[in-house]
Write an enzyme that holds these catalytic residues in place. Sequence first.
Site, PDB file in Angstrom:
ATOM      1  N   SER A 106      33.051  36.759  42.447  1.00 32.04           N
ATOM      2  CA  SER A 106      32.624  36.570  43.827  1.00 32.04           C
ATOM      3  C   SER A 106      33.176  35.272  44.409  1.00 32.04           C
ATOM      4  CB  SER A 106      31.101  36.653  43.926  1.00 32.04           C
ATOM      5  OG  SER A 106      30.678  37.919  43.482  1.00 32.04           O
TER       6      SER A 106
ATOM      7  N   HIS B 231      36.433  38.937  39.516  1.00 32.41           N
ATOM      8  CA  HIS B 231      35.629  39.917  40.241  1.00 32.41           C
ATOM      9  C   HIS B 231      35.720  39.618  41.725  1.00 32.41           C
ATOM     10  CE1 HIS B 231      31.757  41.420  41.925  1.00 32.41           C
ATOM     11  NE2 HIS B 231      32.094  42.466  41.203  1.00 32.41           N
TER      12      HIS B 231
END
Length: 195
Positions: free
Chosen positions: A102, A125
């Site tokens: 993130s 991610h």
Amino acid sequence: MPIGVPRVPFRTPGDRDASWVDILINRLYRERLLFLGQDVDSEISNQLISLMIYLSIEKENKDLYLFINSPGGWVIPGIALYDTMQFVQPDVQTVCLGLAASMGSFLLAGGTITKRLAFPHAMIHQPASSFYEAQAGEFILEAEELLKMRETITRVYVQRTGKSLWVISEDMERDVFMSAAEAQAHGIVDLVAVE
């Protein structure tokens, strides 16, 4: 402070009492090595921002190194850290160790282009946006601001990765875990360290 980090008493000229100084941490900072090994929050963001500014004033032509092993974190402190990385004069080399999820992925992509590295077993991610998790009243009040932040993050990813807006938007709609090689192909990092 981590267990096992050496400390010594140090007396500043003019002070009556000695204070304990973390030798290792100060040595790493002097070598321009910065670490993000936790969730991005206001405290760690402010610490890293102040260090980047101080080190860039001290020597503006020597690169900074930001090592990232972060599960993500808050958006606004993360964007503040990203903006600082773009503002300081020295190049900021980013290195992914372990996980950059993130906001960690966003900061990894924010390093100087051609100087973004991931270790071979790192996991990256892409940020996923989950607007449905907020309560209805909060959602209505904050929806416009959330959309602005999402657009900002999406535009930065488009600029930093060279991918199209629709590819980045699609990636942000679902959970996308990438290996270091996949992150390189996606443009989040430029190099993958060899084993």
